[in-house]
Write a protein that holds these residues in place. Structure first.
Motif, PDB file in Angstrom:
ATOM      1  N   PRO A   3       0.844  -1.197   0.000  1.00  0.00           N
ATOM      2  CA  PRO A   3       0.000   0.000   0.000  1.00  0.00           C
ATOM      3  C   PRO A   3       0.881   1.249   0.000  1.00  0.00           C
ATOM      4  CG  PRO A   3      -0.054  -1.074   2.156  1.00  0.00           C
ATOM      5  CD  PRO A   3       0.753  -1.959   1.243  1.00  0.00           C
ATOM      6  N   ALA A   4       0.302   2.360  -0.422  1.00  0.00           N
ATOM      7  CA  ALA A   4       1.054   3.616  -0.520  1.00  0.00           C
ATOM      8  C   ALA A   4       1.709   3.993   0.804  1.00  0.00           C
ATOM      9  CB  ALA A   4       0.132   4.733  -1.008  1.00  0.00           C
ATOM     10  N   ALA A   5       1.041   3.708   1.913  1.00  0.00           N
ATOM     11  CA  ALA A   5       1.598   4.071   3.227  1.00  0.00           C
ATOM     12  C   ALA A   5       2.912   3.327   3.492  1.00  0.00           C
ATOM     13  CB  ALA A   5       0.584   3.776   4.326  1.00  0.00           C
ATOM     14  N   ASN A   6       2.995   2.055   3.087  1.00  0.00           N
ATOM     15  CA  ASN A   6       4.235   1.299   3.283  1.00  0.00           C
ATOM     16  C   ASN A   6       5.363   1.875   2.428  1.00  0.00           C
ATOM     17  OD1 ASN A   6       2.778  -0.427   4.920  1.00  0.00           O
ATOM     18  ND2 ASN A   6       3.243  -2.271   3.771  1.00  0.00           N
ATOM     19  N   ILE A   7       5.051   2.202   1.187  1.00  0.00           N
ATOM     20  CA  ILE A   7       6.073   2.758   0.292  1.00  0.00           C
ATOM     21  C   ILE A   7       6.559   4.105   0.817  1.00  0.00           C
ATOM     22  CG2 ILE A   7       6.492   3.658  -2.031  1.00  0.00           C
ATOM     23  CD1 ILE A   7       4.640   1.403  -3.043  1.00  0.00           C
ATOM     24  N   ALA A   8       5.638   4.928   1.296  1.00  0.00           N
ATOM     25  CA  ALA A   8       6.023   6.230   1.848  1.00  0.00           C
ATOM     26  C   ALA A   8       6.921   6.052   3.068  1.00  0.00           C
ATOM     27  CB  ALA A   8       4.777   7.034   2.212  1.00  0.00           C
ATOM     28  N   LYS A   9       6.588   5.105   3.907  1.00  0.00           N
ATOM     29  CA  LYS A   9       7.385   4.855   5.112  1.00  0.00           C
ATOM     30  C   LYS A   9       8.802   4.417   4.749  1.00  0.00           C
ATOM     31  CE  LYS A   9       6.678   2.680   9.614  1.00  0.00           C
ATOM     32  NZ  LYS A   9       5.789   1.829  10.428  1.00  0.00           N
ATOM     33  N   ALA A  28      28.865  -7.126   1.793  1.00  0.00           N
ATOM     34  CA  ALA A  28      29.532  -6.096   0.987  1.00  0.00           C
ATOM     35  C   ALA A  28      28.997  -6.101  -0.451  1.00  0.00           C
ATOM     36  CB  ALA A  28      31.047  -6.304   0.997  1.00  0.00           C
ATOM     37  N   VAL A  29      28.715  -7.280  -0.981  1.00  0.00           N
ATOM     38  CA  VAL A  29      28.152  -7.389  -2.336  1.00  0.00           C
ATOM     39  C   VAL A  29      26.771  -6.749  -2.379  1.00  0.00           C
ATOM     40  CG1 VAL A  29      27.294  -9.028  -4.068  1.00  0.00           C
ATOM     41  CG2 VAL A  29      29.484  -9.444  -2.935  1.00  0.00           C
ATOM     42  N   ILE A  30      25.960  -7.042  -1.372  1.00  0.00           N
ATOM     43  CA  ILE A  30      24.601  -6.503  -1.329  1.00  0.00           C
ATOM     44  C   ILE A  30      24.640  -4.988  -1.149  1.00  0.00           C
ATOM     45  CG2 ILE A  30      22.359  -6.619  -0.183  1.00  0.00           C
ATOM     46  CD1 ILE A  30      23.412  -9.251  -1.658  1.00  0.00           C
ATOM     47  N   GLU A  31      25.502  -4.505  -0.280  1.00  0.00           N
ATOM     48  CA  GLU A  31      25.632  -3.052  -0.084  1.00  0.00           C
ATOM     49  C   GLU A  31      26.035  -2.367  -1.386  1.00  0.00           C
ATOM     50  OE1 GLU A  31      28.420  -2.877   3.169  1.00  0.00           O
ATOM     51  OE2 GLU A  31      26.811  -2.863   4.667  1.00  0.00           O
ATOM     52  N   ASP A  32      26.958  -2.980  -2.114  1.00  0.00           N
ATOM     53  CA  ASP A  32      27.390  -2.406  -3.391  1.00  0.00           C
ATOM     54  C   ASP A  32      26.238  -2.373  -4.390  1.00  0.00           C
ATOM     55  OD1 ASP A  32      29.603  -1.443  -5.168  1.00  0.00           O
ATOM     56  OD2 ASP A  32      29.019  -3.252  -6.286  1.00  0.00           O
ATOM     57  N   ARG A  33      25.473  -3.438  -4.448  1.00  0.00           N
ATOM     58  CA  ARG A  33      24.321  -3.474  -5.352  1.00  0.00           C
ATOM     59  C   ARG A  33      23.333  -2.354  -5.019  1.00  0.00           C
ATOM     60  NH1 ARG A  33      22.453  -9.797  -6.001  1.00  0.00           N
ATOM     61  NH2 ARG A  33      24.332 -10.532  -7.053  1.00  0.00           N
ATOM     62  N   LEU A  34      23.049  -2.201  -3.741  1.00  0.00           N
ATOM     63  CA  LEU A  34      22.099  -1.164  -3.329  1.00  0.00           C
ATOM     64  C   LEU A  34      22.625   0.233  -3.625  1.00  0.00           C
ATOM     65  CD1 LEU A  34      20.723  -2.535   0.064  1.00  0.00           C
ATOM     66  CD2 LEU A  34      19.504  -2.329  -2.106  1.00  0.00           C
ATOM     67  N   ALA A  35      23.920   0.417  -3.445  1.00  0.00           N
ATOM     68  CA  ALA A  35      24.519   1.733  -3.697  1.00  0.00           C
ATOM     69  C   ALA A  35      24.407   2.135  -5.164  1.00  0.00           C
ATOM     70  CB  ALA A  35      25.978   1.741  -3.248  1.00  0.00           C
ATOM     71  N   HIS A  36      24.348   1.151  -6.049  1.00  0.00           N
ATOM     72  CA  HIS A  36      24.302   1.427  -7.491  1.00  0.00           C
ATOM     73  C   HIS A  36      22.904   1.260  -8.094  1.00  0.00           C
ATOM     74  CE1 HIS A  36      28.619   0.757  -6.821  1.00  0.00           C
ATOM     75  NE2 HIS A  36      28.716   1.726  -7.699  1.00  0.00           N
ATOM     76  N   ARG A  37      21.936   0.905  -7.270  1.00  0.00           N
ATOM     77  CA  ARG A  37      20.567   0.712  -7.767  1.00  0.00           C
ATOM     78  C   ARG A  37      19.869   2.065  -7.851  1.00  0.00           C
ATOM     79  NH1 ARG A  37      16.459  -3.466  -4.917  1.00  0.00           N
ATOM     80  NH2 ARG A  37      16.500  -1.970  -3.235  1.00  0.00           N
ATOM     81  N   THR A  38      19.141   2.260  -8.920  1.00  0.00           N
ATOM     82  CA  THR A  38      18.388   3.501  -9.095  1.00  0.00           C
ATOM     83  C   THR A  38      16.911   3.186  -9.304  1.00  0.00           C
ATOM     84  OG1 THR A  38      18.759   3.503 -11.475  1.00  0.00           O
ATOM     85  CG2 THR A  38      20.359   4.703 -10.139  1.00  0.00           C
ATOM     86  N   GLY A  39      16.077   4.163  -8.999  1.00  0.00           N
ATOM     87  CA  GLY A  39      14.656   4.041  -9.270  1.00  0.00           C
ATOM     88  C   GLY A  39      13.896   3.127  -8.334  1.00  0.00           C
ATOM     89  N   HIS A  40      14.427   2.840  -7.158  1.00  0.00           N
ATOM     90  CA  HIS A  40      13.737   1.991  -6.201  1.00  0.00           C
ATOM     91  C   HIS A  40      13.506   2.773  -4.924  1.00  0.00           C
ATOM     92  CE1 HIS A  40      12.803  -1.447  -3.606  1.00  0.00           C
ATOM     93  NE2 HIS A  40      12.523  -2.092  -4.733  1.00  0.00           N
ATOM     94  N   PHE A  41      12.328   2.559  -4.313  1.00  0.00           N
ATOM     95  CA  PHE A  41      11.969   3.326  -3.120  1.00  0.00           C
ATOM     96  C   PHE A  41      12.713   2.904  -1.869  1.00  0.00           C
ATOM     97  CE2 PHE A  41       8.880  -0.123  -3.542  1.00  0.00           C
ATOM     98  CZ  PHE A  41       8.968  -0.730  -2.307  1.00  0.00           C
ATOM     99  N   MET A  42      13.313   1.721  -1.875  1.00  0.00           N
ATOM    100  CA  MET A  42      13.982   1.187  -0.685  1.00  0.00           C
ATOM    101  C   MET A  42      15.396   1.746  -0.582  1.00  0.00           C
ATOM    102  SD  MET A  42      13.561  -1.092   1.749  1.00  0.00           S
ATOM    103  CE  MET A  42      14.405  -2.272   2.760  1.00  0.00           C
TER     104      MET A  42
END
Length: 159
Positions: free
Chosen positions: A31-37, A102-116
């Motif tokens: 729901p929108a509330a979860n994404i906003a949070k 470290a692999v996951i952190e790197d992936r997240l650092a380079h990910r674009t267009g995601h709300f998380m």
């Protein structure tokens, strides 16, 4: 299942294609509330997640009832969350994607267009309860190519 950035969407799409199954992205069910949070850097709590998990479980249960099965991405970080999904689809198979932090952190650092945001990774690891021996599923390290992960998953699901 797994923490954000582990590759759930990539692997799930490939797996659904390989098995010719319907696919659903769990993020689309929030729901929108979860994404906003989450967008504000605030971790979801169990109260936030429960209706979302029930909706996902209903989607899986409907696919099982139709005889098609399906593939859905979902963090499913706690046993309790997986139990909710199993309430709707008792034969659910959980593919837990896991990897070096470290692999996951790197992936997240380079990910674009995601709300998380990457800042929530700590809360996800703190929440994570890996699959238990009595749970129907498989843990895979995300080091290999996504296609190799799908090959392994297919062998486990359809020996």
């Amino acid at each position: 299942m797994g923490v954000s950035g582990v590759g759930k969407t990539t692997v799930a799409r490939l797996l659904a294609d390989r098995l010719d199954l319907p696919y659903a992205e769990a993020d689309d069910f929030h729901p929108a509330a979860n994404i906003a949070k989450m967008s504000a850097g605030i971790p979801l709590d169990d109260h936030d997640r429960e209706p979302w998990l029930r909706t996902l479980g209903a989607w899986l249960g409907a696919r099982a009832a139709a005889g098609t099965g399906g593939v859905v991405t979902c963090s499913a970080l706690k046993r309790r969350y997986r139990d909710i999904l199993r309430d709707f689809c008792p034969d659910a198979f959980f593919l837990h994607l896991s990897g070096d932090r470290a692999v996951i952190e790197d992936r997240l650092a380079h990910r674009t267009g995601h709300f998380m945001p990457p800042s929530l990774l700590d809360s996800q690891y703190a929440t994570l309860e890996p699959l238990q021996p009595d749970e129907h599923g498989l843990v895979l390290d995300v080091g290999p190519d996504a296609h190799q992960l799908v090959d392994t998953a297919v062998r486990a699901i359809r020996p």
